[in-house]
Design a protein around this motif. Structure first.
Motif, PDB file in Angstrom:
ATOM      1  N   GLU A 369      16.492 -11.790   7.096  1.00 59.44           N
ATOM      2  CA  GLU A 369      15.080 -12.084   7.385  1.00 59.44           C
ATOM      3  C   GLU A 369      14.467 -11.000   8.277  1.00 59.44           C
ATOM      4  O   GLU A 369      13.342 -10.544   8.028  1.00 59.44           O
ATOM      5  N   GLU A 370      15.221 -10.591   9.311  1.00 61.52           N
ATOM      6  CA  GLU A 370      14.714  -9.558  10.208  1.00 61.52           C
ATOM      7  C   GLU A 370      14.527  -8.230   9.481  1.00 61.52           C
ATOM      8  O   GLU A 370      13.532  -7.521   9.681  1.00 61.52           O
ATOM      9  N   ILE A 371      15.496  -7.872   8.650  1.00 62.81           N
ATOM     10  CA  ILE A 371      15.396  -6.619   7.900  1.00 62.81           C
ATOM     11  C   ILE A 371      14.210  -6.668   6.940  1.00 62.81           C
ATOM     12  O   ILE A 371      13.493  -5.677   6.756  1.00 62.81           O
ATOM     13  N   GLU A 372      13.987  -7.823   6.318  1.00 56.60           N
ATOM     14  CA  GLU A 372      12.847  -7.972   5.410  1.00 56.60           C
ATOM     15  C   GLU A 372      11.535  -7.761   6.159  1.00 56.60           C
ATOM     16  O   GLU A 372      10.611  -7.093   5.648  1.00 56.60           O
ATOM     17  N   ASN A 373      11.441  -8.307   7.377  1.00 54.41           N
ATOM     18  CA  ASN A 373      10.221  -8.126   8.180  1.00 54.41           C
ATOM     19  C   ASN A 373      10.005  -6.652   8.521  1.00 54.41           C
ATOM     20  O   ASN A 373       8.874  -6.145   8.494  1.00 54.41           O
ATOM     21  N   ILE A 374      11.095  -5.966   8.872  1.00 59.30           N
ATOM     22  CA  ILE A 374      10.987  -4.541   9.201  1.00 59.30           C
ATOM     23  C   ILE A 374      10.583  -3.736   7.973  1.00 59.30           C
ATOM     24  O   ILE A 374       9.779  -2.804   8.062  1.00 59.30           O
ATOM     25  N   ILE A 375      11.139  -4.104   6.803  1.00 57.65           N
ATOM     26  CA  ILE A 375      10.761  -3.413   5.565  1.00 57.65           C
ATOM     27  C   ILE A 375       9.263  -3.575   5.305  1.00 57.65           C
ATOM     28  O   ILE A 375       8.578  -2.621   4.907  1.00 57.65           O
ATOM     29  N   ILE A 376       8.743  -4.775   5.549  1.00 58.05           N
ATOM     30  CA  ILE A 376       7.303  -5.028   5.348  1.00 58.05           C
ATOM     31  C   ILE A 376       6.478  -4.148   6.290  1.00 58.05           C
ATOM     32  O   ILE A 376       5.479  -3.526   5.875  1.00 58.05           O
ATOM     33  N   GLN A 377       6.904  -4.090   7.565  1.00 62.50           N
ATOM     34  CA  GLN A 377       6.167  -3.280   8.537  1.00 62.50           C
ATOM     35  C   GLN A 377       6.186  -1.798   8.160  1.00 62.50           C
ATOM     36  O   GLN A 377       5.164  -1.107   8.235  1.00 62.50           O
ATOM     37  N   ILE A 378       7.370  -1.317   7.783  1.00 59.20           N
ATOM     38  CA  ILE A 378       7.471   0.100   7.432  1.00 59.20           C
ATOM     39  C   ILE A 378       6.708   0.394   6.142  1.00 59.20           C
ATOM     40  O   ILE A 378       6.119   1.471   5.990  1.00 59.20           O
TER      41      ILE A 378
END
Length: 417
Positions: A369-378
């Motif tokens: 979930e955290e990695i998915e959020n970071i992918i969205i931000q990037i």
């Protein structure tokens, strides 16, 4: 008178022949036992094999099982169909028996229940009537599945393999998945008050690289091998084993490191886009886009790795539930005594293993979930950089047109003059 002597001589010959045949017949019976040691695990119910050859009904015969290293030496005594418990060594009280049905066929094998560490030794099986005896060696062992703990230490990861409850003293070995041995710290071996051995060993690896390891614990005397496998992918981890694998990993550090990289990229981009020269801005923008695209690619690879791990953990949890259901069904069949205790202990161990798998699954899903959020931000940052690129290109084209118009105006002015 001569006839009487001949008769006596004939009777005497018959008696001698009868005695000879009786002794010969008795001497033909021999005790047959195993040629190799019998191996049993602590808590098992086992059979120490021993039978008369040729077979004869031994129900009413004296059968004596003993160990000369004990006092009293008697393990089990049966005379004229009755067990003599008063002569039995207290260590074996309530744990030994013979099968009446098997005795009828000359099988005097001893059943030993709930094997203990102290049961290891050499047993003598004796049927005095035929002076037939045999020796049986019992080797007692104890094993447990190893677990691997993973911890972060600065720029390295330490994998520690542990396994408790072994007997005799085992060996521990780390190997690559390819089967090549590796250099590790010396194995630590500790013997507990229960007489069982605990072993552990560590191997240290560099972060940012992928490794696959097998940890094997083996005891050749009892022909037992237990092993577990772990695949470490970069700064993350992936379990590939049916055995419970305990992994300690600092998720916060992992997430902060990725987040920091994103912030640095963003700040670097902000600083560079303030450059007055459009050409430099364009070049900086291209570099930022390349960094962002590489970061997104790496995060997606990590996400795929975690997804595979999640599927494996879900499978393991399902297997745990199935095995637990089987144990509960067996307990409902009114299993009694030591067998029920073994099933109960197994159920408790299964519950602990399920808890470990559940915890790993939660950690994996949280990290996904955290990695998915970071992918969205990037990805949002990538979109902004692409828009900035379009604006820079637009400004460059306008600048080129303005320069061209200016040069045209200067040229026309010069011609008029």
């Amino acid at each position: 008178m001569s006839g009487i002597k001949d008769r006596h001589r004939l009777v005497l010959q018959h008696v001698v022949i009868l005695i000879f045949l009786t002794q010969s017949c008795g001497g033909q019976h021999q005790m047959i036992g195993p040629t190799q040691p019998v191996v049993a695990m602590i808590g098992d119910d086992i059979i120490l094999p021993c039978h008369l050859e040729p077979a004869v009904d031994a129900v009413d015969l004296t059968v004596d099982w003993s160990r000369k290293d004990l006092k009293p030496r008697s393990v089990y005594v049966r005379r004229e169909g009755v067990e003599l418990l008063t002569e039995q060594n207290p260590l074996y009280t309530g744990r030994t028996s013979l099968s009446v049905n098997k005795l009828q066929c000359g099988d005097v094998s001893l059943k030993l229940s709930t094997v203990q560490l102290s049961d290891a030794g050499t047993y003598k099986c004796l049927v005095p009537k035929f002076n037939a005896e045999s020796v049986v060696t019992l080797a007692v062992g104890s094993v447990s599945s190893p677990v691997i703990e993973l911890t972060n230490v600065k720029n390295k990861m330490v994998l520690e393999c542990k396994s408790n409850g072994w007997y005799p003293e085992p060996q521990m070995l780390w190997v690559y998945s390819e089967g090549k041995p590796i250099s590790v710290e010396p194995t630590k071996i500790v013997r507990g008050s229960d007489g069982l051995y605990a072993v552990s060993s560590k191997v240290t690896v560099e972060k940012g690289q992928s490794y696959s390891f097998n940890c094997k614990v083996q005891q050749k005397n009892i022909s037992q091998i237990k092993e577990t496998h772990i695949h470490v992918s970069g700064d993350l981890f992936m379990v590939q084993s049916n055995t419970a694998v305990h992994i300690t990993i600092n998720l916060t550090v992992c997430l902060i490191s990725v987040g920091t990289a994103v912030i640095l990229i963003w700040k670097c981009g902000q600083k560079k886009t303030k450059n007055k020269r459009l050409e430099d801005e364009f070049q900086n923008n291209e570099e930022d886009l390349e960094h962002v695209q590489q970061t997104i690619k790496k995060l997606k690879e990590q996400k795929t790795s975690l997804k595979n791990q999640r599927e494996k953990l879900i499978t393991l949890i399902q297997e745990d539930k199935t095995e637990k259901k089987e144990i509960m069904n067996m307990l409902e069949t009114f299993v009694l005594g030591k067998q029920r205790q073994k099933l109960t202990n197994k159920e408790k161990d299964l519950e602990k293993r399920t808890e470990v798998h559940d915890e790993l699954l939660k950690m994996t899903e949280k990290l996904m979930e955290e990695i998915e959020n970071i992918i969205i931000q990037i990805t949002e940052r990538k979109g902004k950089l692409e828009k900035d690129k379009e604006q820079i290109i637009k400004h460059l084209r306008e600048k080129q047109r303005n320069e061209k118009d200016f040069e045209e105006t200067v040229r026309e002015t010069s011609e008029k003059q």
